[in-house]
Design an enzyme around this catalytic site. Structure first.
Site, PDB file in Angstrom:
ATOM      1  N   HIS A  17       0.845  -1.209   0.000  1.00 35.60           N
ATOM      2  CA  HIS A  17       0.000   0.000   0.000  1.00 35.60           C
ATOM      3  C   HIS A  17       0.879   1.257   0.000  1.00 35.60           C
ATOM      4  O   HIS A  17       0.614   2.207  -0.753  1.00 35.60           O
ATOM      5  CB  HIS A  17      -0.893   0.031   1.252  1.00 35.60           C
ATOM      6  CG  HIS A  17      -1.854  -1.119   1.358  1.00 35.60           C
ATOM      7  ND1 HIS A  17      -2.016  -1.841   2.514  1.00 35.60           N
ATOM      8  CD2 HIS A  17      -2.716  -1.663   0.460  1.00 35.60           C
ATOM      9  CE1 HIS A  17      -2.935  -2.780   2.327  1.00 35.60           C
ATOM     10  NE2 HIS A  17      -3.366  -2.692   1.093  1.00 35.60           N
ATOM     11  N   LYS A  41     -17.576  -6.914   8.692  1.00 45.01           N
ATOM     12  CA  LYS A  41     -16.260  -7.543   8.798  1.00 45.01           C
ATOM     13  C   LYS A  41     -15.513  -6.971   9.996  1.00 45.01           C
ATOM     14  O   LYS A  41     -15.154  -5.808  10.007  1.00 45.01           O
ATOM     15  CB  LYS A  41     -15.474  -7.268   7.506  1.00 45.01           C
ATOM     16  CG  LYS A  41     -14.789  -8.489   6.952  1.00 45.01           C
ATOM     17  CD  LYS A  41     -14.339  -8.365   5.513  1.00 45.01           C
ATOM     18  CE  LYS A  41     -13.109  -7.525   5.283  1.00 45.01           C
ATOM     19  NZ  LYS A  41     -12.702  -7.469   3.868  1.00 45.01           N
ATOM     20  N   ARG A  90      -1.784  -6.482  -8.329  1.00 42.45           N
ATOM     21  CA  ARG A  90      -0.694  -7.436  -8.123  1.00 42.45           C
ATOM     22  C   ARG A  90      -0.704  -8.511  -9.197  1.00 42.45           C
ATOM     23  O   ARG A  90       0.316  -8.876  -9.737  1.00 42.45           O
ATOM     24  CB  ARG A  90      -0.836  -8.113  -6.751  1.00 42.45           C
ATOM     25  CG  ARG A  90      -0.446  -7.244  -5.599  1.00 42.45           C
ATOM     26  CD  ARG A  90      -1.042  -7.691  -4.305  1.00 42.45           C
ATOM     27  NE  ARG A  90      -2.489  -7.537  -4.330  1.00 42.45           N
ATOM     28  CZ  ARG A  90      -3.274  -7.661  -3.282  1.00 42.45           C
ATOM     29  NH1 ARG A  90      -2.755  -7.994  -2.126  1.00 42.45           N
ATOM     30  NH2 ARG A  90      -4.568  -7.481  -3.383  1.00 42.45           N
ATOM     31  N   SER A 127      -2.634  -7.892   3.127  1.00 40.34           N
ATOM     32  CA  SER A 127      -2.957  -7.688   4.544  1.00 40.34           C
ATOM     33  C   SER A 127      -3.325  -8.995   5.230  1.00 40.34           C
ATOM     34  O   SER A 127      -3.027  -9.192   6.413  1.00 40.34           O
ATOM     35  CB  SER A 127      -4.125  -6.705   4.685  1.00 40.34           C
ATOM     36  OG  SER A 127      -3.756  -5.453   4.196  1.00 40.34           O
TER      37      SER A 127
HETATM   38  P1  ADP Z   1      -9.543  -4.071  -0.360  1.00 39.28           P
HETATM   39  O1  ADP Z   1     -10.143  -4.702   0.848  1.00 39.28           O
HETATM   40  O2  ADP Z   1     -10.364  -3.012  -1.008  1.00 39.28           O
HETATM   41  O3  ADP Z   1      -8.909  -5.043  -1.349  1.00 39.28           O
HETATM   42  P2  ADP Z   1      -6.921  -3.635   0.578  1.00 39.28           P
HETATM   43  O4  ADP Z   1      -6.648  -2.938   1.845  1.00 39.28           O
HETATM   44  O5  ADP Z   1      -6.633  -5.086   0.559  1.00 39.28           O
HETATM   45  O6  ADP Z   1      -8.374  -3.258   0.241  1.00 39.28           O
HETATM   46  O7  ADP Z   1      -6.128  -2.959  -0.629  1.00 39.28           O
HETATM   47  C1  ADP Z   1      -6.353  -1.651  -1.057  1.00 39.28           C
HETATM   48  C2  ADP Z   1      -5.687  -1.428  -2.402  1.00 39.28           C
HETATM   49  O8  ADP Z   1      -4.303  -1.727  -2.318  1.00 39.28           O
HETATM   50  C3  ADP Z   1      -6.210  -2.317  -3.519  1.00 39.28           C
HETATM   51  O9  ADP Z   1      -6.189  -1.571  -4.724  1.00 39.28           O
HETATM   52  C4  ADP Z   1      -5.223  -3.417  -3.601  1.00 39.28           C
HETATM   53  O10 ADP Z   1      -5.169  -4.005  -4.883  1.00 39.28           O
HETATM   54  C5  ADP Z   1      -3.960  -2.665  -3.309  1.00 39.28           C
HETATM   55  N1  ADP Z   1      -2.909  -3.544  -2.788  1.00 39.28           N
HETATM   56  C6  ADP Z   1      -3.008  -4.423  -1.780  1.00 39.28           C
HETATM   57  N2  ADP Z   1      -1.823  -5.052  -1.580  1.00 39.28           N
HETATM   58  C7  ADP Z   1      -0.971  -4.556  -2.502  1.00 39.28           C
HETATM   59  C8  ADP Z   1       0.408  -4.827  -2.842  1.00 39.28           C
HETATM   60  N3  ADP Z   1       1.119  -5.744  -2.212  1.00 39.28           N
HETATM   61  N4  ADP Z   1       0.964  -4.103  -3.845  1.00 39.28           N
HETATM   62  C9  ADP Z   1       0.226  -3.198  -4.512  1.00 39.28           C
HETATM   63  N5  ADP Z   1      -1.074  -2.917  -4.260  1.00 39.28           N
HETATM   64  C10 ADP Z   1      -1.655  -3.579  -3.271  1.00 39.28           C
END
Ligand code: ADP
Length: 159
Positions: A17, A41, A90, A127
């Site tokens: 992120h 959630k 990703r 995450s």
């Molecule tokens: P959501 O629950 O909406 O997927 P996340 O918190 O998992 O939210 O992720 C938010 C954003 O960050 C999304 O666009 C996701 O694709 C991106 N993201 C998550 N992990 C990575 C990573 N390792 N590298 C790049 N982008 C990421």
């Protein structure tokens, strides 16, 4: 001013992120990291903790601010004057999932989504893996921003 919203659950915020936001700052004047409130959630970290992690990560970057929101991302984005939605990709699975959401968001609001591909070393970072490692008292330091490593470790130890 080009202002983008970077929405997500960020439970917790990871190096993946962080990297998307930092690179997004080369494109946008301002980025609002928006933590979605999902009442169905129950996450690992409280909303306060998630916000704190993100604020701490960008404490020296005034062009990044942090908000929480509930409801539709596009409605919140428009309310706070964002011109774009920023998302990270990703894998091709991410792309397929994101494509539909971005197209619907565009239809609903006219807002375009900009995608940044993650750097290769962040492809496996997410995450839920970080949560799993912490849950089993492993070391997730390399997956979370430097500024919050110690604090995440401390909170995880108390669980
Ligand atoms: P959501 O629950 O909406 O997927 P996340 O918190 O998992 O939210 O992720 C938010 C954003 O960050 C999304 O666009 C996701 O694709 C991106 N993201 C998550 N992990 C990575 C990573 N390792 N590298 C790049 N982008 C990421």
């Amino acid at each position: 001013m080009n202002k983008a919203i970077f929405p997500g659950s960020f439970d917790p915020f990871t190096v993946g992120h962080e990297n998307i936001v930092l690179r997004g700052l080369n494109i946008f004047d301002h980025i609002v990291v928006a933590v979605g409130i999902n009442s169905e959630k129950r996450g690992m970290f409280t909303m306060e903790q998630r916000l704190h992690f993100i604020k701490e990560t960008f404490k020296n970057e005034p062009r990044v601010t942090v908000e929480t929101y509930s409801g539709l991302t596009v409605e919140f984005a428009q309310k706070i004057g964002c011109t774009h939605i920023l998302r990270g990709l990703r894998t091709s699975a991410d792309f397929e999932f994101e494509r539909a959401i971005a197209q619907v968001n565009k239809q609903m609001s006219g807002l375009d989504t900009s995608f940044l591909l993650c750097v290769p070393e962040h492809t496996p970072v997410n995450s839920s893996i970080v949560r799993d490692i912490l849950l089993h008292h492993g070391d997730a330091s390399m997956y979370v921003p430097k500024a919050i490593r110690a604090e995440i470790r401390r909170i995880a130890k108390q669980r």
